[in-house]
Structures are given as structure tokens and as C-alpha cells.
Design an enzyme around this catalytic site. Structure first.
Site, PDB file in Angstrom:
ATOM      1  N   ASP A   1       0.862  -1.176   0.000  1.00  0.00           N
ATOM      2  CA  ASP A   1       0.000   0.000   0.000  1.00  0.00           C
ATOM      3  C   ASP A   1       0.910   1.241   0.000  1.00  0.00           C
ATOM      4  O   ASP A   1       2.138   1.143   0.088  1.00  0.00           O
ATOM      5  CB  ASP A   1      -0.962  -0.023   1.204  1.00  0.00           C
ATOM      6  CG  ASP A   1      -2.187   0.854   0.939  1.00  0.00           C
ATOM      7  OD1 ASP A   1      -2.172   1.645  -0.012  1.00  0.00           O
ATOM      8  OD2 ASP A   1      -3.168   0.748   1.701  1.00  0.00           O
TER       9      ASP A   1
HETATM   10  C1  BGC Z   1      -5.091   3.225   0.422  1.00  0.00           C
HETATM   11  C2  BGC Z   1      -5.349   2.222  -0.675  1.00  0.00           C
HETATM   12  C3  BGC Z   1      -5.256   2.867  -2.023  1.00  0.00           C
HETATM   13  C4  BGC Z   1      -3.900   3.538  -2.164  1.00  0.00           C
HETATM   14  C5  BGC Z   1      -3.670   4.176  -3.504  1.00  0.00           C
HETATM   15  C6  BGC Z   1      -3.853   4.065   0.169  1.00  0.00           C
HETATM   16  O1  BGC Z   1      -3.810   5.133   1.035  1.00  0.00           O
HETATM   17  O2  BGC Z   1      -4.989   2.546   1.650  1.00  0.00           O
HETATM   18  O3  BGC Z   1      -6.617   1.630  -0.488  1.00  0.00           O
HETATM   19  O4  BGC Z   1      -5.468   1.931  -3.026  1.00  0.00           O
HETATM   20  O5  BGC Z   1      -3.791   4.522  -1.162  1.00  0.00           O
HETATM   21  O6  BGC Z   1      -4.423   5.307  -3.674  1.00  0.00           O
END
Ligand code: BGC
Length: 753
Positions: free
Chosen positions: A282
Site C-alpha cells: 500500500d
Molecule cells: C489506500 C489504498 C489505495 C492507495 C492508492 C492508500 O492510502 O490505503 O486503499 O489503493 O492509497 O491510492
């Protein structure tokens, strides 16, 4: 006989052709790998953000230059086919090996055409509609340059304080698994090489929804038995449905952050579930492990690779430190090769090596996004996601007279989307008042007043990082007086209240899950007029609505319905669509009951009689019951259930039994009921939940009509993971329950021999 031989031969040919294609792919990827320098390999593992939308606190720099140097594997959250084409061109024409980039985006509940938030979508309990929503999202995203979505989010969540409960499918592993599969099918289609197919990414692996105290990113500590039985099934279902990528979660699990959790990724995901796609971290998930306290930048990056993470989102730890770790013997070349290979395979499977501009078709972008048909589907799906929580003969509204539409959500198009809707053009949404006027304006006179601001200043400020709802600078009394004078002219009041879009989603946990005070005051004043009031609720989480349930005659939970919100609200309020949504998550009476979920254990001292009972498992100040149980949702008609008849009272392994129940529409309107099947294993080698969802069926009934609804129960439905984490069905007595929600059920017994 002849026919079956032909079918078999065709099958063999398909398998053979597939094997050949795979061999061709492996040969291609191996050859490419053999030409790559170490830097270029590490480049493929790098996923910087060059996006229009930044979803974390770090921003990547020098991305253009990095692309040409082969230091980028993909990019995310860039909107617009022209921009994407330009970046793809830089990779394909100016980098040494011409490897195309993978363009990702959080396409969570639609692209331009926006559907209800996932928690709302899950309330449809309709896999065809959910799959369709993902298909449309994939069509629009792929038409606009996107190859990869960070969806589905399949985290089981039982704590409404957690803002990201809005992004998932609720509290139940069975329902969550069905939805996970439907989403993957919708995004990826039958063939990833298809123009409108995009790569799914199952997230957040794993257990992100079990954050302590509902505080985002918080610690998770959970027994493996609970993981396997209650939290992991939806991830596994998505993998089995063919999802080709998985995102590691931010949280730690039993002392080890998921991003460096070798057991989780390499053992459970890859070895046990046979996942052979790629794993992405993530957003800065790798460097955040420094804060978790398991090493410095170089160490945490090596740990992530070692655990099985292939791609590094934003942290650049792979790009900047793996070379050193390799030289020092902390990681192996083969580990880098394997990660790189998995990413190249994904690109190959999407057909990007054949046509890097596959998703850059300006013609498609101009004709396939936000189409009339997509919007029509979104309107219907939004209407089907709404859950009627209470109705004392107020709804559906009469198609005449004057309706006062009051509240900060009544004319707030930007707040109809809910969380994770940044690809959508906010001005495209239809507000409640606009949708009502356009749909019913020729028959009904609609009046509007805002009545109150969303919340008091602290809550409002914290929930307005991305702009939030427009702010009315008048004082509270002036807004209230205006609302009351508008209400005085109306026959009925629709109070559009609840949360703003930003009050749920990432980093939007709440410790108080009631409707914000400013709006509660407004609601109380509206009720004092003595006119019938409908609470039209917008929310991204279960709210504690105990006061509202007692005092407001009708409550319709619209969640965040998406771009077609106003039309869908009109369809349901006026009865064009009879609401049939059912909660996929329990609504508690107050925040102190949390976590409250239907498939709990019994304890040794259950409260089996009336509340309160000393030395029983209960509270002094509130009973144990939810306000609205899992599976609950009313309709404009009523349904009655006959007793359950079982085809047999005993089954053996390999056999099935049928449970049949007669469902009757006892009201005056046609309606659709979601008939739910639950099972309880009465005695186990470990304790078992008081009931677990094992099936559901939709049945449409005309007034007075009855239908027999049949469920086939097989031994598979009785299985669970025992203390050795073995999937077993243990002989003994079972109860089967069937009903319209998890509380109001008929029951019968059978035995597994
Ligand atoms: C979130 C994810 C997301 C990623 C990309 C993160 O902060 O936890 O769910 O896909 O950002 O935007």
C-alpha cells in the site's frame, strides 16, 4: 456419448492451447528478463505516484526522468487518456527496453458514472448488479487509460468507528466472498486481453478491517482460527475468482506488519491459496515499517521483498536500497527476478507488450464514459442499494402536494459520491433536490432549505481536507428559521441528513457514530412541527440511530448513492422502485456495543432471557440487541415466512439436503425479498458462532403471491477451520434458520452423520 467425446476433445484442445500460450509468455518474459540490468529490474518494482489525486502524505518526484531511465514499473491515479498516452510513450519510446507502464487507479465504485459506495452496493445482495457495476467501472476506466484498479476492497469490518467500513462489503465472510468474486469477474472480464478488462487488486491483505478501536491503520491481533473462519475467506474467494494482484495492508498482524509478513504472503496467499499474480504494497507501506519499528529504510525494504511483496507503492525503498541489500547478501538475485517476472507477466497478460496503447483509445474515451446507459444502470443500482429502516405509513410519498426537502445533504451534489470517488467529475452528480424536481416536479411542489451546516466546527474542519461540503456562514438560528418557514408550507418533510462524503473512508474514524449535533437539532425542530418527517440518511458507516428510530416515522438509508443519487432517491421515495436493500452490517444502538455482529459466539453465560440479568454476558445500561440486525431491511410491502421443511433429517458426507420455505407477499405492492439461510453447528471441537450465513436467494412476489424458496445444503456448508486450521465438517446436530434478516427466522434441525 458422441457429444461428450466432442466436448472432451474441445476441452483438451483449450487446455493445450492455453498451455502453449503460457509457454510462449514465459519464454517472452524470460528473454526480456535476461536483457535487463539490475536497475531496470528494480525499476519494474517501483510504483511512484504522479497522479492527479494524491492519497497519502508523500509525493514522488522526477517521475518523467525516471520513466525514461527505466526506473518505473507503473503509475497511478492519473486521469485522462491524453496524459496517460504521453507517459506511456515516454516509457515505450525512450526507455532502453521499451517496457510499457501499468497505469493503476482507485476505481472503487465507478469511474465517472458512480455507483453507491461499496457498503451500499453490498446492501443489494445482488451479485449480478454488483458485477455489472464493476464491469461498467472497468469499461469507463479502460476507455480512459486505466489498466489496473485497486479494488475490490474485501476487508471484513465489524467496527463502525472505522471510516473504511464504507469501502467494503460489511461484516460477513460468506456475503463478502460472493461480492469479492462478483467484483473480480466484473473488472477482469473473461479475458484480460479484452479491451475493457482491467486488472483487479484485492485489498487490503489482510485483516485491515480489524483495526483496534476502529482507528485507522491501528494494530490487529487475532487468533489464526478467527482469521481463517471469519476474515480471510473473501480474500481467498477473490484469488480463486482469478484476481491477478493483491495489495498488502498497512496494519500489523500479531506483531508483524502485513507488508513484511512472510507467513501471510508467501505461506497463506501463495502456497496455500496458490496465488501466482503479483503483490503490491500500500501507499508508502514499506517505509512506514520504520515507524512500526522493525528496521531502517534498507532493512524494511528487504523484509518486504523477502515476505513476498513485488511492487513498492511510493516508498521507493526497492528502487533505492535493494541493490545494496543484494550486495550485502541480505536478499537474493532470484527474489528480485521473481518479483520482476510477476509484474512483467501481468503486463503480458493484459496484452500491453502487443499494444502498449491498448487503453489509450481517445475514441473510446469520448464515447464510453458516463453514457446514458451506464447512468441508467447506476440509477437503478443506487435505488436497489437503499435500505428502508423504518416506515410508519409515510412512504412511498404521495405524488402530489408540497414536499419540503431540508438539510445540508439536500442540495449537495459533491456529497452524493461518498469516499473514493476522485475520478468522478463532481458537478456531474444529481443532488436530491435536483433529482426530485426533474423526476416528480410536474406533480409535486418541492421546497428547499439547508437548515444547518454539517457539523460543528471541529468535526467539520477535520472532515473537509478535500474541500468538503460548502459552508453556510449564516448563524444557526437564521438557517433554522428559514427551514421552519419552508417546512410550514409543506405536507411532508424530507430531512436529508447524515455524514458528508469525507466523514467516512480512509483516515476518517469517528468515536461518536451519531448524526452530528447540528443536524440532530435541526431534525428535532422539524419533528416538532408535527408534520410527517422522512429521514433520508446519507452515511458511509452504520450510525447509532436509537433516538431517530424512536421519534422519526420513516428512515430511508441511502448510503452515498453515487452520481445518479437524486434520481435514485426520487425513484424510491415515490415508490417507482420498491426498496429491497438489506444491511450487510449490524447497526448498533450505541457505540459502546461495538463490535456488535450477528455471527458472534454464545459465551458460557449468554443472555437468554430478558435484559438485564446479573452474572450474564450483558451491559448495565443497554441490552445486547442491535438497533437493526445484519440482513435487515424493510419494503413497501410485507412478507411472511412459512415453516422450514427439510428433505431429510440426516445427511452423510457427499449428500445434500434441501430446506424449503414458503414466502408470501402479504402486502399490497409487488416486491423483492432477499431470503437468507443461516446455519448453526450446535457442538464443535471448538466453539462455533450462534449462526452463520450460508446462502441467500432473491424472490420477486406480486401482492398475495407465494413461492417456495429452496436451498441445497451440502457438507461443504457445514465446514469450518478447526484448531489445526484444517477445513472440517464435524458430525453432530445443526440448526438451520431461514428468514428475511438474521434475527427474524424460522428454524429446523438436522444431523450430520
Ligand atoms: C489506500 C489504498 C489505495 C492507495 C492508492 C492508500 O492510502 O490505503 O486503499 O489503493 O492509497 O491510492
Amino acid at each position: 456419448m458422441k457429444k461428450s467425446i466432442i466436448v472432451l476433445a474441445a476441452l483438451c484442445l483449450t487446455i493445450h492451447a492455453r498451455a502453449q500460450q503460457q509457454q510462449k509468455m514465459f519464454a517472452f518474459v524470460d528473454q526480456l528478463l535476461s536483457k535487463m540490468t539490475l536497475e531496470e529490474k528494480l525499476g519494474q518494482l517501483n510504483l511512484p505516484v504522479a497522479g492527479d489525486f494524491v492519497t497519502g502524505s508523500v509525493m514522488s518526484s522526477n517521475v518523467g526522468q525516471q520513466i525514461e531511465q527505466g526506473k518505473v514499473g507503473g503509475l497511478f491515479n492519473i486521469k485522462g487518456v491524453a496524459k496517460i498516452r504521453e507517459m506511456q510513450k515516454a516509457a515505450v519510446e525512450n526507455s532502453r527496453l521499451h517496457i510499457p507502464l501499468l497505469f493503476g487507479m482507485d476505481v472503487i465504485h465507478g469511474y465517472e458514472t458512480t455507483f453507491p459506495i461499496p457498503l451500499g452496493l453490498s446492501s443489494t445482495w445482488d451479485m449480478e448488479l454488483i458485477e455489472k457495476s464493476a464491469r461498467i467501472a472497468a469499461t469507463e476506466a479502460s476507455a480512459d487509460g486505466i489498466a489496473w484498479t485497486f479494488s475490490p476492497m474485501v476487508d471484513i469490518a465489524r467496527d463502525p468507528r472505522w471510516g473504511r467500513i464504507s469501502e467494503g462489503s460489511g461484516e460477513d465472510a460468506y456475503l463478502g466472498s460472493q461480492i469479492a468474486k462478483a467484483m473480480v469477474r466484473g473488472f477482469q472480464g473473461k479475458d484480460l486481453r479484452g479491451k475493457a478488462a482491467i486488472l483487479a487488486c484485492v485489498k487490503h491483505f489482510a485483516l485491515y478491517g480489524a483495526a483496534e478501536a476502529g482507528r485507522d491503520y491501528n494494530t490487529v491481533d487475532m487468533s489464526p482460527v478467527r482469521m481463517y473462519n471469519e476474515y480471510l475467506p473473501p480474500y481467498q474467494a477473490a484469488v480463486e475468482a482469478g484476481a491477478r494482484s493483491v495489495m498488502a495492508s498497512f496494519n500489523e498482524i500479531n506483531g508483524m506488519p502485513a507488508t513484511a509478513n512472510k507467513w501471510l504472503i508467501n505461506e497463506v496467499l501463495r502456497r496455500q491459496w496458490k496465488f501466482d499474480g503479483f503483490v503490491v504494497s500500500d501507499y508508502t507501506g514499506i517505509s512506514e515499517m520504520i515507524q512500526h519499528g522493525i528496521g531502517n529504510y534498507q532493512q524494511v525494504s528487504a523484509k518486504a521483498l523477502d515476505a513476498g511483496v513485488d511492487m513498492d507503492m511510493v516508498a521507493e525503498g526497492f528502487l533505492k536500497t535493494l541493490q545494496k541489500s543484494l550486495a550485502e547478501g541480505k536478499i537474493k538475485q532470484a527474489q528480485i527476478d521473481t518479483a520482476c517476472r510477476r509484474i512483467l507477466i501481468a503486463k503480458y497478460e493484459l496484452g500491453l507488450f502487443d499494444d502498449p496503447y491498448k487503453y489509450c483509445d481517445e475514441q473510446r474515451a469520448a464515447t464510453e464514459v458516463f453514457t446514458a446507459q451506464h447512468r441508467k444502470d447506476a440509477r437503478y443500482i443506487a435505488a436497489k442499494s437503499m435500505v428502508l429502516l423504518k416506515n410508519d405509513n409515510v412512504l412511498p410519498l404521495k405524488q402530489s402536494g408540497t414536499v419540503a426537502v431540508i438539510g445540508p445533504l439536500a442540495d449537495s451534489p459533491e456529497n452524493m459520491f461518498g469516499t473514493w470517488s476522485f475520478p468522478a467529475t463532481k458537478t456531474n452528480a444529481t443532488s436530491v433536490i435536483k433529482g426530485l424536481k426533474e423526476t416528480m416536479g410536474d406533480k409535486v411542489n418541492f421546497l428547499y432549505a439547508r437548515g444547518a451546516n454539517f457539523a460543528d466546527s471541529t468535526l467539520a474542519r477535520n472532515a473537509m481536507v478535500y474541500g468538503g461540503p460548502s459552508w453556510d456562514t449564516r448563524d444557526d438560528a437564521a438557517m433554522l428559521n428559514e427551514a421552519l418557514s419552508v417546512a410550514a408550507k409543506a405536507d411532508v418533510i424530507v430531512a436529508a441528513l447524515g455524514e458528508s462524503s469525507e466523514m467516512s473512508g480512509e483516515s476518517a474514524s469517528r468515536s461518536d457514530i451519531t448524526i452530528p449535533h447540528t443536524q440532530q437539532k435541526l431534525l428535532q425542530a422539524l419533528l416538532q412541527t408535527g408534520k410527517p418527517v422522512v429521514l433520508l440518511l446519507f452515511t458511509g458507516r452504520p450510525l447509532a440511530l436509537t433516538w431517530e428510530q424512536e421519534h422519526v416515522p420513516a428512515i430511508l438509508n441511502a448510503w452515498f448513492p453515487g452520481s445518479e443519487a437524486g434520481y435514485a432517491v426520487a425513484d424510491v421515495l415515490f415508490g417507482t422502485v420498491n426498496p429491497g436493500g438489506k444491511l450487510s452490517v449490524t447497526f448498533p444502538k450505541n457505540v459502546g456495543q461495538v463490535p456488535l455482529y450477528y455471527n458472534h459466539k454464545n459465551t458460557g453465560r449468554p443472555l437468554d432471557g430478558k435484559w438485564f440479568a446479573k452474572y450474564r454476558s450483558n451491559y448495565l445500561d443497554v441490552d445486547n440487541d442491535p438497533l437493526y440486525p445484519f440482513g435487515f431491511g424493510l419494503s413497501y410491502t410485507t412478507f411472511s415466512y412459512g415453516g422450514i421443511s427439510l428433505s431429510q433429517k440426516q445427511i452423510k458426507t457427499g449428500e445434500t439436503l434441501t430446506a424449503t420455505v414458503k414466502v408470501t407477499n402479504t402486502g399490497k405492492t409487488a416486491g423483492e425479498e432477499t431470503v437468507q439461510l443461516y446455519i448453526r453447528d450446535m457442538v464443535g471441537s471448538i466453539t462455533r458462532p450462534v449462526k452463520e450465513l450460508k446462502g441467500f436467494k432473491k424472490v420477486s412476489l406480486q401482492p398475495g403471491e407465494s413461492k417456495d424458496v429452496r436451498f441445497t445444503i451440502s457438507v461443504k456448508d457445514l465446514q469450518f477451520y478447526n484448531s489445526d486450521l484444517k477445513l472440517v465438517a464435524e458430525p453432530g446436530d445443526f440448526k438451520v434458520f431461514i428468514g428475511g434478516n438474521s434475527r427474524d427466522v424460522k428454524e429446523a434441525d438436522f444431523t450430520l452423520l
